[in-house]
Design a protein around this motif. Structure first.
Motif, PDB file in Angstrom:
ATOM      1  N   ARG A   7      18.004   0.522  -0.889  1.00 36.98           N
ATOM      2  CA  ARG A   7      19.033  -0.508  -1.093  1.00 36.98           C
ATOM      3  C   ARG A   7      18.695  -1.780  -0.327  1.00 36.98           C
ATOM      4  N   GLY A   8      18.275  -1.620   0.915  1.00 38.53           N
ATOM      5  CA  GLY A   8      17.933  -2.785   1.701  1.00 38.53           C
ATOM      6  C   GLY A   8      16.722  -3.519   1.154  1.00 38.53           C
ATOM      7  N   ALA A   9      15.702  -2.771   0.747  1.00 43.92           N
ATOM      8  CA  ALA A   9      14.499  -3.397   0.193  1.00 43.92           C
ATOM      9  C   ALA A   9      14.806  -4.141  -1.090  1.00 43.92           C
ATOM     10  N   GLU A  10      15.624  -3.545  -1.948  1.00 45.65           N
ATOM     11  CA  GLU A  10      15.953  -4.198  -3.219  1.00 45.65           C
ATOM     12  C   GLU A  10      16.740  -5.480  -2.997  1.00 45.65           C
ATOM     13  N   LYS A  11      17.642  -5.479  -2.018  1.00 52.54           N
ATOM     14  CA  LYS A  11      18.413  -6.697  -1.740  1.00 52.54           C
ATOM     15  C   LYS A  11      17.523  -7.820  -1.227  1.00 52.54           C
ATOM     16  N   LEU A  12      16.448  -7.447  -0.537  1.00 55.02           N
ATOM     17  CA  LEU A  12      15.518  -8.449  -0.013  1.00 55.02           C
ATOM     18  C   LEU A  12      14.397  -8.777  -0.993  1.00 55.02           C
ATOM     19  N   GLY A  13      14.329  -8.046  -2.091  1.00 51.21           N
ATOM     20  CA  GLY A  13      13.268  -8.273  -3.069  1.00 51.21           C
ATOM     21  C   GLY A  13      11.923  -7.724  -2.636  1.00 51.21           C
ATOM     22  N   TRP A  14      11.949  -6.712  -1.767  1.00 58.38           N
ATOM     23  CA  TRP A  14      10.706  -6.126  -1.275  1.00 58.38           C
ATOM     24  C   TRP A  14      10.248  -4.990  -2.173  1.00 58.38           C
ATOM     25  N   ARG A  15       8.960  -4.888  -2.348  1.00 60.49           N
ATOM     26  CA  ARG A  15       8.359  -3.854  -3.183  1.00 60.49           C
ATOM     27  C   ARG A  15       8.504  -2.474  -2.517  1.00 60.49           C
ATOM     28  N   GLY A  16       8.725  -1.459  -3.339  1.00 64.68           N
ATOM     29  CA  GLY A  16       8.803  -0.089  -2.838  1.00 64.68           C
ATOM     30  C   GLY A  16       8.791   0.893  -3.998  1.00 64.68           C
ATOM     31  N   HIS A  17       8.831   2.187  -3.693  1.00 66.87           N
ATOM     32  CA  HIS A  17       8.702   3.178  -4.759  1.00 66.87           C
ATOM     33  C   HIS A  17       9.119   4.555  -4.264  1.00 66.87           C
ATOM     34  N   ARG A  18       9.492   5.406  -5.220  1.00 63.75           N
ATOM     35  CA  ARG A  18       9.620   6.830  -4.917  1.00 63.75           C
ATOM     36  C   ARG A  18       8.220   7.390  -4.687  1.00 63.75           C
ATOM     37  N   THR A  19       8.110   8.325  -3.776  1.00 65.24           N
ATOM     38  CA  THR A  19       6.802   8.830  -3.386  1.00 65.24           C
ATOM     39  C   THR A  19       6.353   9.982  -4.289  1.00 65.24           C
TER      40      THR A  19
END
Length: 505
Positions: A156-168
């Motif tokens: 949630r925090g990464a998405e609000k900041l527009g940061w890339r991420g993924h399920r592992t």
């Protein structure tokens, strides 16, 4: 299962012969043993720790820490200002790891080729090895339903900041989401070496000798000829010596112990134990209004690699990885003492935790002497220190974006921030021993591989440049930090080493 199962239950000195003797049963050693035994090679596995089954894993920190970790989880650098967790026992660190499965980034592999002369790292050559390594331990994508609140907060925090991420991706089958991965799986769902490659090797005729500490690498004019180690009983008392005569010797005891064994035997020519990397991290905790219960559910299922610049060129950056500390570990990291600490611990169910695992360039040192055994000399250099505080700051920024009530700094004295404008407090942290919490779980790179003999102790397939018939197959051979969780890289390179040994035989 103990070594007595194989040598008649008789204490004392024993001597056996085999084709290949492997020291260590973690992601590297167990893989080599499995691959070679399936090709009809006679293999003996030696393991410093004991053999345990899921029935021994009771999910209690006070029992599992001394069972699963060297020195009960208290291993660190010389002054213990950096905690460096290292596993012990059959299966090695795969028994207690977080099941994260990452292939090494192309930027890292390119750097290894360019700077160290490592051969065979192109995509076409490596792809079959990746697939074999992943098949061995049943790697699959983490399904959405396994994300617990701790991981959802990170996302949630990464998405609000527009940061890339993924399920592992992970190596669990039908995970029950108990949350105790780091204390070993009591349900046999984690596909560690303990239930995959070790039993596969045994089923093809390999022999396993737990509770044996390898000490002497036997050599003659033609190269390595075997190993001698001390046997221990169930109470840790020496009860004899074991000599294994072999055509090939494979050292896979983990980066610190492998380097220590080689140094104990006068090997290395100044190249072994001088380039230790550990993926250091400064843990960050964040308190929320709603319950997080970070220890419940499948851990480490969503990660942000937004700042992993090493993906591109093999240099710099970090990954943000959620942590699921159990009470004992959490207590060691929460700031404050007395009533202040007690108050913080009462908020334990409301705390989310993460850390920025950095791709470090610091060259730590592993040393060995007969009196102390191995020692680790490591503290982040100036560049890594800056990255360490930057990673901690980004974790805090992410949690504030996710709605955290407050975030505490990784310092002994309690310092909390409640809004983004206060993030500058991280720039004031003194990156000095005992003034910032630093922990690591991935010691690596102590016996670097490559064809550049001025920098590398073993060749591209783990064969010693110094002693014929001697090989290394674990995280020791990474020329640099790999940047990502190392389980798949270790297994992939171990399969290459096993094929190389088989061809030589």
């Amino acid at each position: 299962m103990t070594d007595e199962d194989f040598i008649g239950g008789v204490p004392g000195d024993h001597e056996i012969a085999t084709d290949v003797v492997v020291v260590g049963t973690g992601a590297g050693g167990a893989t080599v043993a499995k691959e070679l035994s399936e090709k009809g090679v006679k293999v003996v596995m030696l393991e410093m720790g004991a053999f345990h089954t899921h029935e021994d894993f009771n999910q209690r920190e006070d029992k599992m820490m001394p069972l699963l970790f060297q020195k009960g989880g208290a291993t660190g650098n010389k002054d213990l200002s950096v905690l460096v967790l290292m596993g012990k026992g059959v299966g090695g660190s795969t028994v207690h790891n977080g099941c994260l499965c990452y292939r090494p980034p192309r930027g890292i592999l390119n750097r290894w080729q360019k700077e160290y002369g490592v051969e065979g790292l192109d995509d076409k050559t490596l792809l079959p090895y990746f697939r074999r390594a992943e098949k061995n331990i049943a790697v699959s994508p983490v399904p959405e339903e396994l994300l617990n609140e701790n991981n959802k907060i990170l996302r949630r925090g990464a998405e609000k900041l527009g940061w890339r991420g993924h399920r592992t991706r992970h190596n669990r089958i039908q995970c029950v989401s108990c949350g105790y991965c780091t204390l070993a799986c009591a349900y046999n769902r984690k596909q560690s070496m303990l239930i995959t490659n070790v039993p596969k090797a045994l089923s093809r005729g390999a022999k396993l000798f737990p509770n044996v500490k390898a000490e002497e690498i036997l050599r003659d004019a033609n190269g390595a000829t075997g190993l001698v180690g001390t046997r221990y009983d169930a109470f840790g008392r020496p009860n004899g010596r074991l000599r294994v005569n072999a055509k090939r010797v494979v050292v896979s005891a983990g980066s610190v112990q492998s380097a220590a064994l080689m140094l104990r035997n006068g090997l290395g020519g100044g190249l072994i134990g001088r380039t230790l990397h550990i993926h250091p991290a400064a843990p960050i905790g964040a308190e929320f209004e709603q319950e997080v219960i970070a220890w419940r559910g499948t851990p480490q299922t969503w990660i942000s690699d937004h700042f992993a610049s090493f993906y591109k060129d093999g240099y710099g950056g970090f990954m943000i990885i959620p942590q699921s500390g159990h009470p004992g570990l959490t207590a060691t990291l929460l700031p404050g003492v007395g009533a202040q600490f007690a108050k913080a611990m009462k908020r334990y169910p409301y705390i989310a935790a993460a850390s920025g695992m950095i791709h470090d360039e610091t060259n730590g040192i592993v040393e060995y002497d007969e009196e102390r055994g191995f020692t680790i000399d490591y503290w982040p250099d100036e560049q890594d220190a800056r990255t360490l505080t930057e990673s901690a700051k980004r974790c805090a920024e992410l949690y504030l974006a996710a709605g955290a009530k407050r975030v505490f700094l990784p310092t002994p004295q309690p310092v909390w921030i409640t809004k983004k404008s206060e993030l500058g407090a991280f720039d004031e942290i003194a990156v000095e021993p005992f003034k910032i919490a630093v922990a690591a779980v991935h010691p690596q790179s102590t016996i670097p591989m490559g064809e550049n003999k001025s920098r590398c102790a073993v060749n591209s397939y783990g064969r010693s440049h110094e002693v014929n018939n001697l090989y290394v197959a674990d995280m020791s051979v990474f020329p640099t930090s790999v940047g990502v969780p190392p389980q798949i890289t270790t297994g992939t390179l171990a399969i290459r080493t096993a094929d190389y040994i088989h061809e030589s035989l």
